[in-house]
Design a protein around this motif. Sequence first.
Motif, PDB file in Angstrom:
ATOM      1  N   GLN A  33      74.045  36.881  55.701  1.00  0.00           N
ATOM      2  CA  GLN A  33      73.105  35.789  55.488  1.00  0.00           C
ATOM      3  C   GLN A  33      73.771  34.619  54.764  1.00  0.00           C
ATOM      4  OE1 GLN A  33      69.915  37.757  53.400  1.00  0.00           O
ATOM      5  NE2 GLN A  33      68.897  38.440  55.288  1.00  0.00           N
ATOM      6  N   ALA A  34      74.613  34.935  53.787  1.00  0.00           N
ATOM      7  CA  ALA A  34      75.304  33.876  53.045  1.00  0.00           C
ATOM      8  C   ALA A  34      76.274  33.122  53.944  1.00  0.00           C
ATOM      9  CB  ALA A  34      76.046  34.476  51.856  1.00  0.00           C
ATOM     10  N   ALA A  35      76.917  33.840  54.885  1.00  0.00           N
ATOM     11  CA  ALA A  35      77.872  33.190  55.786  1.00  0.00           C
ATOM     12  C   ALA A  35      77.181  32.196  56.705  1.00  0.00           C
ATOM     13  CB  ALA A  35      78.611  34.245  56.604  1.00  0.00           C
ATOM     14  N   GLU A  36      75.915  32.467  57.026  1.00  0.00           N
ATOM     15  CA  GLU A  36      75.166  31.566  57.905  1.00  0.00           C
ATOM     16  C   GLU A  36      74.498  30.425  57.139  1.00  0.00           C
ATOM     17  OE1 GLU A  36      75.162  31.673  61.132  1.00  0.00           O
ATOM     18  OE2 GLU A  36      76.423  33.470  61.181  1.00  0.00           O
ATOM     19  N   ALA A  37      74.425  30.548  55.814  1.00  0.00           N
ATOM     20  CA  ALA A  37      73.768  29.513  55.005  1.00  0.00           C
ATOM     21  C   ALA A  37      74.648  28.268  54.921  1.00  0.00           C
ATOM     22  CB  ALA A  37      73.467  30.050  53.608  1.00  0.00           C
ATOM     23  N   ASP A  38      74.016  27.129  54.757  1.00  0.00           N
ATOM     24  CA  ASP A  38      74.725  25.857  54.646  1.00  0.00           C
ATOM     25  C   ASP A  38      75.131  25.645  53.184  1.00  0.00           C
ATOM     26  OD1 ASP A  38      75.756  23.366  54.802  1.00  0.00           O
ATOM     27  OD2 ASP A  38      73.888  22.356  55.377  1.00  0.00           O
ATOM     28  N   PRO A  39      76.453  25.637  52.883  1.00  0.00           N
ATOM     29  CA  PRO A  39      76.890  25.495  51.480  1.00  0.00           C
ATOM     30  C   PRO A  39      77.015  24.040  51.039  1.00  0.00           C
ATOM     31  CG  PRO A  39      78.785  25.885  52.864  1.00  0.00           C
ATOM     32  CD  PRO A  39      77.589  25.849  53.794  1.00  0.00           C
ATOM     33  N   SER A  40      76.550  23.092  51.856  1.00  0.00           N
ATOM     34  CA  SER A  40      76.783  21.681  51.545  1.00  0.00           C
ATOM     35  C   SER A  40      76.105  21.238  50.251  1.00  0.00           C
ATOM     36  CB  SER A  40      76.302  20.802  52.713  1.00  0.00           C
ATOM     37  OG  SER A  40      74.923  21.026  52.979  1.00  0.00           O
ATOM     38  N   GLY A  41      75.064  21.953  49.802  1.00  0.00           N
ATOM     39  CA  GLY A  41      74.376  21.543  48.585  1.00  0.00           C
ATOM     40  C   GLY A  41      75.059  21.984  47.308  1.00  0.00           C
ATOM     41  N   ALA A  42      76.077  22.824  47.417  1.00  0.00           N
ATOM     42  CA  ALA A  42      76.769  23.341  46.222  1.00  0.00           C
ATOM     43  C   ALA A  42      77.839  22.359  45.767  1.00  0.00           C
ATOM     44  CB  ALA A  42      77.395  24.697  46.527  1.00  0.00           C
ATOM     45  N   SER A  43      78.108  22.385  44.466  1.00  0.00           N
ATOM     46  CA  SER A  43      79.159  21.533  43.913  1.00  0.00           C
ATOM     47  C   SER A  43      80.519  22.197  44.133  1.00  0.00           C
ATOM     48  CB  SER A  43      78.929  21.318  42.419  1.00  0.00           C
ATOM     49  OG  SER A  43      79.096  22.550  41.719  1.00  0.00           O
TER      50      SER A  43
END
Length: 421
Positions: A33-43
């Motif tokens: 699930q984490a691999a499919e999530a969009d990480p663009s919001g993280a610093s």
Amino acid sequence: MLTVEERAHTGVAAGDPRFPQVDLALVQLAAEQAAEADPSGASEAELIDQVQQLEALQHSLAALQATRVRAFARLHVENAVAAGRTDPDRLQRGVVAQVGLACRVSPAEARRRVVTARDLHEGLVHVRGLFVAGELSTAKVAAVVAACTDLDRGERAAVDARLAEHDLLCLGVGRLRDLARRYAAEVAPEKFRARVDAARAQRRVTLRPAQDAMTYLTAYLPVEQGVACLAALSRAFVDVSVGPEPLTRSRGQVMADTVVERVTGRAVATDVDVEVQVVVPVEALLNPASPLPAEIPGHGPVPLELLACAGGRAMVRRLLTSEGVVVGGDSRQRAFTGLLARWVRARSGGRCTEPYCDAPVRHLDHIRRAAEGGATVLENGRAVCEFHNQVREQPGWRVARGPDGRVRTTTPTGHVYSAPA
């Protein structure tokens, strides 16, 4: 994961060997699930923190896997001995083969993992603790274990205690390996000397494929001989660079050409005699504009024109393929057994056809045994390494061609693995 209290509430004991299956399934699901999530919001800082956490998690899972590999090996041996099978070499091959298939790695890598799992629990308490905590990588742990090969439990404990005096987390694999080797030599000098003598007896030269129609020619030599060889090649470059002719080759090119010239006895590196078996797609013969490349089994695709030699002789034996399957060959040397053997080897690409194994072909095996009525024909042949040919003869192992044409291996535990298409 379930807490200790939750396990107690559900009736699953912390020491129950079944509980990790549930927890690890949740870990895998969370990772997917984490691999499919969009990480663009993280610093940037948060992303680096996640990278560090995932790296530690990989190490901890590898440590957990090592405990299960060790448990499987011990149980397999106990069951085999109870059944009257006590040959240590055959038992080890059985363990390594099944671990390799389960981990989807080659027998060489599987053997390394089995040895690491075994020796890690024999005195290396501090190193194992760092491994479980996710602070030491698999490569670093394997380096320490390899340095302690042939040591007994007490001697490993002595090396472990001396390693515990250092901040191992800051050391690279090379530095940690050297440190462990030095302590092992100091703890057991006679065993260290015996290892050196044994290693010298194993000196050899090997060839393995590289990318872009190249190969790695590797010499495993005593250190003083290796240094002497490199010094001689360096002198060859100096001789060329100070000569009257313009320097048109780099240092590496001169040294590589010098190796070929001195080993083959030729005056020029390109003037070598060679016989090459080349797999040629029949589609390329029918269509000159076909983009399909020729292939040297075991070494990959190569432009055929590169095989031409300036002063030597290049003899090319063509084997024809259709959609990747060997269907025929040149008519020279028509001895049935010899030609059939070449076809079987060429179809495998020069590598063992067991899943996850890239070892060179050493044996040609009947998929359906000759003793069971299997015919010696192309469809019933497969090319394998020596290890897998021997493993197949052990009780509980079965090999058969499935309805889809792919060869399947069934292990004593009932697991089924399909060979590459």
